[in-house]
Design a protein around this motif. Sequence first.
Motif: not given
Length: 374
Positions: A283-291, A306-307
């Motif tokens: 990530f550079e911009k995004s912050k969301g991860i999924k568990l 994008e990333e």
Amino acid sequence: MMKITIERALLLKSLSHVQSVVERRQTIPILSNVLLDATVENGGTLLLRATDNEIEISDKVPATVEQPAALTVSAHKLYDIVKKLPDGAEVRLECEGEGAQLQVSSGRSRFALATIPAEGFPTMAVEEASSTFSLPAKVLADLIERTQFAASTEETHYNLNGLYLHEKTADKSFLKVAATDGHRLATAQIDMPEGVSNMPAVIIPRKTIGELTKLLAETQDEVLVCVSQNQVRFSLENVILSSRLIDGNYPDYERVIPEGNDKFLEVDSSALITLVDRVAVIFEKSKGIKLQLKKGVLTVTASNTEEGMAEDEMEAGYDGEPLEVGFNYRYLLDILSQVKGGTVRFSLKDAQAPVILQDANDASALYVLMPMRV
């Protein structure tokens, strides 16, 4: 007229305490200054005091006082000068009278600083305390560390810009601290110290907490805490930190603590920190991860168009129905870093419900994290 001599190490330590409350950009000149008040009491004492009109710090240090006097001088300039003097040096401070420059000398070094008379220096009025108690510095520092990261930094949410200190009575009484920014909640508590009865619930500003944290790191002694309706005061060794409180109502944070979360996940917190940190590297911009939870396995994924994409998994104590939930990974890491006991316990319900996180071996702190769409 002032004439004193003081050990460089003592003066530097004291200046480091008081100068940090002084804003470098200050429209009121005297608020850029530190008050120096030299007296012959107790064999010679130099009192240093600084304020921004919201916080005040004072510190007393021993000094050889030939001529007692009081004056104010630039806090940051004096601190920068003393910091650059050699270890083991003695510092001599001399001023010929009101309006004269303060002569700072040590060895062959000489400096002159403009002064402002001490009479105009503001002093925070001391309110009568509603509640006075003491607790070990380490205990207070731990309460702060476990909660302060969740306090809001948004000035529009001024009543969330600090730590909420209050009493909590369940089967017994606790001294409790809470912080929230609307996305996450952190709470920690200790058994009620003696003297806390009838303490008003107060919001301690974030800046005050930052200054207090620095002071607590330097001592193992007891801290005396005095709380009134509009002010809090911390006394440790020779330092007194006083602060106005945030004037506002703290939200009923307990309403966001979910009930009925019936799915439980237990994992090693250090291993999960490493895994989340590794996945989030794309990530550079995004912050969301999924568990993604399945029986015995936790999979963590991060992706966007994008990333790119990242995925990793680890063994986990989970035997409920498969479940996916998204989080801001930075918020998750902040909470996981507070789990000292090794195992973190998640209490979940579904992909939209708030999640409770706790140290599986310590119920004195509780965290709530809001999920996000990923």
